[in-house]
Design a protein around this motif. Structure first.
Motif, PDB file in Angstrom:
ATOM      1  N   PHE A  65      61.400 119.111  68.516  1.00  0.00           N
ATOM      2  CA  PHE A  65      62.631 118.991  67.728  1.00  0.00           C
ATOM      3  C   PHE A  65      63.128 120.376  67.330  1.00  0.00           C
ATOM      4  N   THR A  66      64.449 120.512  67.225  1.00  0.00           N
ATOM      5  CA  THR A  66      65.053 121.759  66.770  1.00  0.00           C
ATOM      6  C   THR A  66      66.129 121.447  65.746  1.00  0.00           C
ATOM      7  N   ILE A  67      66.044 122.104  64.599  1.00  0.00           N
ATOM      8  CA  ILE A  67      67.064 121.955  63.569  1.00  0.00           C
ATOM      9  C   ILE A  67      67.985 123.164  63.619  1.00  0.00           C
ATOM     10  N   SER A  68      69.274 122.920  63.450  1.00  0.00           N
ATOM     11  CA  SER A  68      70.247 124.004  63.494  1.00  0.00           C
ATOM     12  C   SER A  68      71.428 123.631  62.619  1.00  0.00           C
ATOM     13  N   HIS A  69      72.314 124.598  62.403  1.00  0.00           N
ATOM     14  CA  HIS A  69      73.507 124.284  61.619  1.00  0.00           C
ATOM     15  C   HIS A  69      74.719 124.964  62.194  1.00  0.00           C
ATOM     16  N   ASP A  70      75.858 124.355  61.964  1.00  0.00           N
ATOM     17  CA  ASP A  70      77.157 124.904  62.331  1.00  0.00           C
ATOM     18  C   ASP A  70      77.945 124.996  61.040  1.00  0.00           C
ATOM     19  N   SER A  71      78.081 126.218  60.520  1.00  0.00           N
ATOM     20  CA  SER A  71      78.735 126.373  59.218  1.00  0.00           C
ATOM     21  C   SER A  71      80.201 125.974  59.275  1.00  0.00           C
ATOM     22  N   ALA A  72      80.865 126.247  60.389  1.00  0.00           N
ATOM     23  CA  ALA A  72      82.286 125.907  60.508  1.00  0.00           C
ATOM     24  C   ALA A  72      82.491 124.395  60.425  1.00  0.00           C
ATOM     25  N   LYS A  73      81.547 123.642  60.988  1.00  0.00           N
ATOM     26  CA  LYS A  73      81.651 122.192  60.967  1.00  0.00           C
ATOM     27  C   LYS A  73      80.907 121.581  59.791  1.00  0.00           C
ATOM     28  N   LYS A  74      80.241 122.426  58.996  1.00  0.00           N
ATOM     29  CA  LYS A  74      79.471 121.957  57.830  1.00  0.00           C
ATOM     30  C   LYS A  74      78.515 120.839  58.252  1.00  0.00           C
ATOM     31  N   THR A  75      77.831 121.097  59.334  1.00  0.00           N
ATOM     32  CA  THR A  75      76.958 120.082  59.919  1.00  0.00           C
ATOM     33  C   THR A  75      75.598 120.689  60.251  1.00  0.00           C
ATOM     34  N   VAL A  76      74.557 119.934  59.933  1.00  0.00           N
ATOM     35  CA  VAL A  76      73.195 120.294  60.325  1.00  0.00           C
ATOM     36  C   VAL A  76      72.752 119.306  61.395  1.00  0.00           C
ATOM     37  N   TYR A  77      72.191 119.845  62.467  1.00  0.00           N
ATOM     38  CA  TYR A  77      71.799 119.018  63.599  1.00  0.00           C
ATOM     39  C   TYR A  77      70.277 118.941  63.701  1.00  0.00           C
ATOM     40  N   LEU A  78      69.829 117.854  64.283  1.00  0.00           N
ATOM     41  CA  LEU A  78      68.425 117.737  64.663  1.00  0.00           C
ATOM     42  C   LEU A  78      68.400 117.305  66.125  1.00  0.00           C
ATOM     43  N   GLN A  79      68.094 118.268  66.996  1.00  0.00           N
ATOM     44  CA  GLN A  79      67.954 117.989  68.417  1.00  0.00           C
ATOM     45  C   GLN A  79      66.540 117.478  68.659  1.00  0.00           C
ATOM     46  N   MET A  80      66.440 116.293  69.203  1.00  0.00           N
ATOM     47  CA  MET A  80      65.131 115.668  69.414  1.00  0.00           C
ATOM     48  C   MET A  80      64.902 115.469  70.911  1.00  0.00           C
ATOM     49  N   ASN A  81      63.937 116.184  71.449  1.00  0.00           N
ATOM     50  CA  ASN A  81      63.583 116.092  72.857  1.00  0.00           C
ATOM     51  C   ASN A  81      62.203 115.451  73.006  1.00  0.00           C
ATOM     52  N   SER A  82      61.913 115.000  74.214  1.00  0.00           N
ATOM     53  CA  SER A  82      60.601 114.397  74.514  1.00  0.00           C
ATOM     54  C   SER A  82      60.223 113.356  73.472  1.00  0.00           C
ATOM     55  N   LEU A  83      61.133 112.472  73.179  1.00  0.00           N
ATOM     56  CA  LEU A  83      60.891 111.469  72.148  1.00  0.00           C
ATOM     57  C   LEU A  83      59.779 110.517  72.541  1.00  0.00           C
ATOM     58  N   LYS A  84      59.030 110.097  71.536  1.00  0.00           N
ATOM     59  CA  LYS A  84      57.907 109.193  71.720  1.00  0.00           C
ATOM     60  C   LYS A  84      58.128 107.928  70.885  1.00  0.00           C
ATOM     61  N   PRO A  85      57.497 106.835  71.236  1.00  0.00           N
ATOM     62  CA  PRO A  85      57.655 105.610  70.429  1.00  0.00           C
ATOM     63  C   PRO A  85      57.311 105.826  68.953  1.00  0.00           C
ATOM     64  N   GLU A  86      56.353 106.700  68.667  1.00  0.00           N
ATOM     65  CA  GLU A  86      55.977 106.948  67.275  1.00  0.00           C
ATOM     66  C   GLU A  86      57.032 107.734  66.505  1.00  0.00           C
ATOM     67  N   ASP A  87      58.071 108.225  67.191  1.00  0.00           N
ATOM     68  CA  ASP A  87      59.197 108.866  66.497  1.00  0.00           C
ATOM     69  C   ASP A  87      60.191 107.836  65.968  1.00  0.00           C
ATOM     70  N   SER A  88      60.020 106.575  66.321  1.00  0.00           N
ATOM     71  CA  SER A  88      60.936 105.530  65.873  1.00  0.00           C
ATOM     72  C   SER A  88      60.897 105.412  64.360  1.00  0.00           C
ATOM     73  N   ALA A  89      62.062 105.452  63.732  1.00  0.00           N
ATOM     74  CA  ALA A  89      62.161 105.386  62.276  1.00  0.00           C
ATOM     75  C   ALA A  89      63.628 105.474  61.880  1.00  0.00           C
ATOM     76  N   MET A  90      63.875 105.260  60.608  1.00  0.00           N
ATOM     77  CA  MET A  90      65.176 105.598  60.041  1.00  0.00           C
ATOM     78  C   MET A  90      65.107 107.077  59.659  1.00  0.00           C
ATOM     79  N   TYR A  91      66.103 107.827  60.095  1.00  0.00           N
ATOM     80  CA  TYR A  91      66.151 109.259  59.821  1.00  0.00           C
ATOM     81  C   TYR A  91      67.204 109.545  58.750  1.00  0.00           C
ATOM     82  N   TYR A  92      66.805 110.377  57.789  1.00  0.00           N
ATOM     83  CA  TYR A  92      67.673 110.740  56.671  1.00  0.00           C
ATOM     84  C   TYR A  92      67.765 112.258  56.565  1.00  0.00           C
ATOM     85  N   CYS A  93      68.899 112.751  56.091  1.00  0.00           N
ATOM     86  CA  CYS A  93      68.951 114.143  55.671  1.00  0.00           C
ATOM     87  C   CYS A  93      69.084 114.177  54.151  1.00  0.00           C
ATOM     88  N   GLY A  94      68.534 115.228  53.582  1.00  0.00           N
ATOM     89  CA  GLY A  94      68.541 115.411  52.143  1.00  0.00           C
ATOM     90  C   GLY A  94      68.761 116.864  51.806  1.00  0.00           C
TER      91      GLY A  94
END
Length: 122
Positions: A65-94
């Protein structure tokens, strides 16, 4: 007042990719991504200190996983690669309460969004 809104979840196969977005309204210097599966506590996945771009990851996702941000878009991203079944969940930002951005404990964050569901099937 900080407000956060997540999007980008979905259903993918084992090994697939997704990119989650967290749109940030208001001022905060630290955003974390967390996940919560049914019956489990909310767990920290990644956090980013926006002014410095410093990031940290849980052992479970480091290297995938890689977290990044785009200040112009006021957005934080979470790029998730090589996902596994154990990654299944509700994802929240805080938003971290004190702004020091040293923590990946859910108790140190608030202003949670509504969450976005990630399901990885084998």
């Amino acid at each position: 007042q900080v407000q956060l809104m997540e999007s980008g979840g979905g259903s993918v196969q084992d090994g697939g990719t997704l990119r989650l977005s967290c749109v940030v309204s208001g001022f905060t210097e630290c955003i974390g991504w967390f996940r919560q599966a049914p019956g489990n506590e909310r767990q920290g996945v990644a956090r980013i200190h926006i002014p410095s771009d410093s990031a940290d990851y849980s052992a479970a996702v480091k290297g995938r996983f890689t977290i990044s941000h785009d200040s112009a878009k006021k957005t934080v991203y979470l790029q998730m690669n090589s996902l596994k079944p154990e990654d299944s969940a509700m994802y929240y930002c805080g938003a971290e309460r004190d702004g020091y951005c040293f923590s990946l404990r859910a108790v140190d964050y608030d202003h949670w969004g509504q969450g976005t569901q990630v399901t990885v099937s084998s």
